[in-house]
Write a protein that holds these residues in place. Structure first.
Motif, PDB file in Angstrom:
ATOM      1  N   UNK A 132       0.834  -1.202   0.000  1.00 50.53           N
ATOM      2  CA  UNK A 132       0.000   0.000   0.000  1.00 50.53           C
ATOM      3  C   UNK A 132       0.874   1.258   0.000  1.00 50.53           C
ATOM      4  N   UNK A 133       0.549   2.189  -0.863  1.00 50.67           N
ATOM      5  CA  UNK A 133       1.323   3.415  -0.989  1.00 50.67           C
ATOM      6  C   UNK A 133       2.439   3.326  -2.004  1.00 50.67           C
ATOM      7  N   UNK A 134       2.691   2.137  -2.536  1.00 50.38           N
ATOM      8  CA  UNK A 134       3.752   1.970  -3.527  1.00 50.38           C
ATOM      9  C   UNK A 134       3.197   2.120  -4.934  1.00 50.38           C
ATOM     10  N   UNK A 135       4.108   2.297  -5.871  1.00 49.60           N
ATOM     11  CA  UNK A 135       3.700   2.446  -7.269  1.00 49.60           C
ATOM     12  C   UNK A 135       3.008   1.186  -7.787  1.00 49.60           C
ATOM     13  N   UNK A 136       3.323   0.037  -7.182  1.00 53.89           N
ATOM     14  CA  UNK A 136       2.745  -1.232  -7.650  1.00 53.89           C
ATOM     15  C   UNK A 136       1.234  -1.262  -7.524  1.00 53.89           C
ATOM     16  N   UNK A 137       0.692  -0.502  -6.572  1.00 52.10           N
ATOM     17  CA  UNK A 137      -0.757  -0.504  -6.359  1.00 52.10           C
ATOM     18  C   UNK A 137      -1.436   0.751  -6.918  1.00 52.10           C
ATOM     19  N   UNK A 138      -0.704   1.523  -7.695  1.00 53.56           N
ATOM     20  CA  UNK A 138      -1.289   2.738  -8.266  1.00 53.56           C
ATOM     21  C   UNK A 138      -2.047   2.421  -9.557  1.00 53.56           C
ATOM     22  N   UNK A 139      -3.031   1.558  -9.435  1.00 54.34           N
ATOM     23  CA  UNK A 139      -3.932   1.241 -10.541  1.00 54.34           C
ATOM     24  C   UNK A 139      -5.357   1.246 -10.000  1.00 54.34           C
ATOM     25  N   UNK A 140      -6.347   1.506 -10.854  1.00 57.16           N
ATOM     26  CA  UNK A 140      -7.734   1.477 -10.379  1.00 57.16           C
ATOM     27  C   UNK A 140      -8.108   0.129  -9.756  1.00 57.16           C
ATOM     28  N   UNK A 141      -7.655  -0.965 -10.365  1.00 54.80           N
ATOM     29  CA  UNK A 141      -8.015  -2.290  -9.860  1.00 54.80           C
ATOM     30  C   UNK A 141      -7.432  -2.538  -8.477  1.00 54.80           C
ATOM     31  N   UNK A 142      -6.158  -2.209  -8.279  1.00 55.33           N
ATOM     32  CA  UNK A 142      -5.530  -2.465  -6.978  1.00 55.33           C
ATOM     33  C   UNK A 142      -6.092  -1.560  -5.886  1.00 55.33           C
ATOM     34  N   UNK A 143      -6.429  -0.327  -6.229  1.00 53.42           N
ATOM     35  CA  UNK A 143      -7.055   0.554  -5.240  1.00 53.42           C
ATOM     36  C   UNK A 143      -8.425   0.006  -4.846  1.00 53.42           C
ATOM     37  N   UNK A 144      -9.145  -0.534  -5.807  1.00 49.56           N
ATOM     38  CA  UNK A 144     -10.433  -1.150  -5.496  1.00 49.56           C
ATOM     39  C   UNK A 144     -10.245  -2.388  -4.620  1.00 49.56           C
ATOM     40  N   UNK A 145      -9.235  -3.176  -4.937  1.00 50.41           N
ATOM     41  CA  UNK A 145      -8.964  -4.369  -4.133  1.00 50.41           C
ATOM     42  C   UNK A 145      -8.624  -3.982  -2.695  1.00 50.41           C
ATOM     43  N   UNK A 146      -7.833  -2.945  -2.522  1.00 53.36           N
ATOM     44  CA  UNK A 146      -7.549  -2.452  -1.168  1.00 53.36           C
ATOM     45  C   UNK A 146      -8.841  -2.048  -0.468  1.00 53.36           C
ATOM     46  N   UNK A 147      -9.717  -1.389  -1.206  1.00 52.79           N
ATOM     47  CA  UNK A 147     -10.984  -0.936  -0.629  1.00 52.79           C
ATOM     48  C   UNK A 147     -11.821  -2.103  -0.129  1.00 52.79           C
ATOM     49  N   UNK A 148     -11.786  -3.234  -0.842  1.00 53.00           N
ATOM     50  CA  UNK A 148     -12.569  -4.390  -0.397  1.00 53.00           C
ATOM     51  C   UNK A 148     -12.062  -4.906   0.952  1.00 53.00           C
ATOM     52  N   UNK A 149     -10.772  -4.706   1.224  1.00 49.13           N
ATOM     53  CA  UNK A 149     -10.230  -5.122   2.521  1.00 49.13           C
ATOM     54  C   UNK A 149     -10.691  -4.190   3.632  1.00 49.13           C
ATOM     55  N   UNK A 150     -10.729  -2.886   3.343  1.00 51.09           N
ATOM     56  CA  UNK A 150     -11.021  -1.900   4.392  1.00 51.09           C
ATOM     57  C   UNK A 150     -12.507  -1.603   4.575  1.00 51.09           C
ATOM     58  N   UNK A 151     -13.373  -2.124   3.701  1.00 48.87           N
ATOM     59  CA  UNK A 151     -14.777  -1.732   3.708  1.00 48.87           C
ATOM     60  C   UNK A 151     -15.438  -1.921   5.065  1.00 48.87           C
ATOM     61  N   UNK A 152     -15.138  -2.992   5.772  1.00 53.44           N
ATOM     62  CA  UNK A 152     -15.758  -3.237   7.075  1.00 53.44           C
ATOM     63  C   UNK A 152     -14.898  -2.745   8.234  1.00 53.44           C
ATOM     64  N   UNK A 153     -13.717  -2.244   7.904  1.00 57.64           N
ATOM     65  CA  UNK A 153     -12.785  -1.822   8.936  1.00 57.64           C
ATOM     66  C   UNK A 153     -12.695  -0.309   9.064  1.00 57.64           C
ATOM     67  N   UNK A 154     -12.776   0.392   7.930  1.00 63.75           N
ATOM     68  CA  UNK A 154     -12.562   1.839   7.939  1.00 63.75           C
ATOM     69  C   UNK A 154     -13.278   2.455   6.730  1.00 63.75           C
ATOM     70  N   UNK A 155     -14.561   2.794   6.873  1.00 63.28           N
ATOM     71  CA  UNK A 155     -15.328   3.338   5.733  1.00 63.28           C
ATOM     72  C   UNK A 155     -14.725   4.599   5.134  1.00 63.28           C
ATOM     73  N   UNK A 156     -14.175   5.489   5.981  1.00 62.62           N
ATOM     74  CA  UNK A 156     -13.603   6.730   5.453  1.00 62.62           C
ATOM     75  C   UNK A 156     -12.378   6.446   4.578  1.00 62.62           C
ATOM     76  N   UNK A 157     -11.530   5.542   5.049  1.00 68.62           N
ATOM     77  CA  UNK A 157     -10.365   5.172   4.240  1.00 68.62           C
ATOM     78  C   UNK A 157     -10.815   4.482   2.963  1.00 68.62           C
ATOM     79  N   UNK A 158     -11.870   3.672   3.075  1.00 62.58           N
ATOM     80  CA  UNK A 158     -12.401   2.991   1.889  1.00 62.58           C
ATOM     81  C   UNK A 158     -12.836   4.002   0.843  1.00 62.58           C
ATOM     82  N   UNK A 159     -13.520   5.061   1.278  1.00 62.49           N
ATOM     83  CA  UNK A 159     -13.927   6.114   0.351  1.00 62.49           C
ATOM     84  C   UNK A 159     -12.727   6.739  -0.345  1.00 62.49           C
ATOM     85  N   UNK A 160     -11.680   7.021   0.419  1.00 60.48           N
ATOM     86  CA  UNK A 160     -10.469   7.611  -0.163  1.00 60.48           C
ATOM     87  C   UNK A 160      -9.882   6.694  -1.243  1.00 60.48           C
ATOM     88  N   UNK A 161      -9.854   5.406  -0.950  1.00 60.86           N
ATOM     89  CA  UNK A 161      -9.303   4.453  -1.916  1.00 60.86           C
ATOM     90  C   UNK A 161     -10.170   4.368  -3.169  1.00 60.86           C
TER      91      UNK A 161
END
Length: 266
Positions: free
Chosen positions: A145-174
Motif C-alpha cells: 500500500x502506498x507503492x507504485x505497484x498498487x497505483x492502478x484502479x483495480x488495486x485501489x479497489x482491491x484495497x478498498x474491499x479489505x477496508x470496507x468493514x474496517x474503515x469506511x472513510x479510508x475505503x472512500x479515499x481508496x
C-alpha cells in the motif's frame, strides 16, 4: 433506507482482459486456445473473453495475464454452471457438454491457482487472499500500500474491499483514488459506484448517495440494481433536488470518463 438500494459490494470484481487480434485470427493461428472447451450457444461472451485472455498469456507469460485468465475462467465457469442446470428433453448431450465445460473450467482454475500461489504480483496476491484466505498473500499485498505497484484502479479497489468493514472513510479515499487513476477511454468499474453509494447511505449523506447512484444509472442503464423509479423515490423520500443532483452526477461521470476526476472532500 439504509442498505435498501444496494448491499455491500462483492469482493470480486472483474478485471478487463487484454485483447489481441480478432477471434477468428486467434482460432486459426492457435486452435488449441479455442478448442479447449466444447462450443455452446450459451456463454459466448465469457468464452470469447477466456480466449483473448489465454492468447494474451501465451504471448507474454506475465503474471498480470495469468490473473486475467483466472478471472476469465471464473466468469466462464459461473456462466456454464448456470447453463448446465437447463435440462434439454431432446438434446440431452447439450447438458452433458455444459457440465463437462464447467468441470474443465474449474480444473483450469485449480491448476492456474496452484501455479501462481507464490507469485508476488499484487493482483495475484489479492486473488489468493480473496479466494483461498491466504493470509501470507494478504500481508504482502497490504505491505505494498502506498507503492507504485498498487497505483492502478483495480488495486485501489482491491484495497478498498479489505477496508470496507474496517474503515469506511479510508475505503472512500481508496475508491475515489481508483477513479482518479482512470485514464480517458478506460471503462470504470461500476462496483466502485455501488460501493461509494453504499458508504454514503450508511453515513446518512443522502445527497452524495443519490449522486453516485445516478452515476451508476448513467454509466450502466441496464444495471438491474437501480431504476429511474428508485431514483425518483429516493429523491422524494429525502426531499432532494433531483434535477440539480442529476446534473452534478452527469458532470462527475464525464470527468471520470475523460480521466480528469479529482476526489471531492468528504
Amino acid at each position: 433506507m439504509k442498505r435498501t438500494l444496494l448491499t455491500l459490494f462483492p469482493l470480486l470484481i472483474m478485471s478487463g482482459c487484454d485483447t489481441g487480434p480478432d477471434l477468428a485470427k486467434i482460432c486459426k493461428e492457435s486452435p488449441n486456445i479455442c478448442n479447449d472447451f466444447i462450443e455452446d450457444t450459451w456463454c459466448k461472451t465469457e468464452r470469447r473473453d477466456k480466449i483473448f485472455a489465454k492468447y494474451a498469456l501465451q504471448q507474454s507469460g506475465a503474471d498480470k495475464q495469468k490473473y486475467n485468465l483466472l478471472i476469465a475462467y471464473e466468469d466462464y465457469a459461473a456462466c456454464m454452471e448456470h447453463a448446465s442446470k437447463i435440462e434439454h428433453i431432446k438434446l440431452k448431450y447439450k447438458q452433458r457438454n455444459r457440465i463437462d465445460n464447467f468441470a474443465k473450467a474449474k480444473q483450469r482454475i485449480e491448476e492456474l491457482s496452484e501455479e501462481t500461489k507464490n507469485s508476488e504480483h499484487p493482483e495475484l496476491l489479492y486473488y489468493h487472499w480473496s479466494r483461498y484466505l491466504n493470509n501470507t498473500a494478504l500481508e504482502k499485498f497490504l505491505a505494498m500500500e502506498g507503492s507504485a505497484a498498487l497505483e492502478t484502479p483495480a488495486s485501489q479497489f482491491h484495497l478498498a474491499t479489505y477496508y470496507i468493514k474496517r474503515d469506511p472513510d479510508k475505503t472512500l479515499e481508496l475508491l475515489f483514488h481508483a477513479l482518479e487513476l482512470q485514464k480517458e477511454g478506460d471503462v470504470p468499474n461500476k462496483e466502485i459506484f455501488k460501493a461509494i453509494t453504499t458508504i454514503f447511505t450508511d453515513k446518512e449523506e443522502y445527497k452524495q448517495a443519490y449522486i453516485w447512484l445516478k452515476i451508476l444509472k448513467l454509466h450502466d442503464p441496464q444495471d438491474e440494481t437501480i431504476s429511474n423509479d428508485n431514483l425518483l423515490q429516493y429523491s422524494e423520500g429525502y426531499q432532494l433536488d433531483g434535477p440539480f443532483l442529476d446534473q452534478v452526477a452527469q458532470a462527475t461521470l464525464e470527468k471520470i470518463e475523460l480521466g480528469t476526476f479529482t476526489a471531492p472532500k468528504h
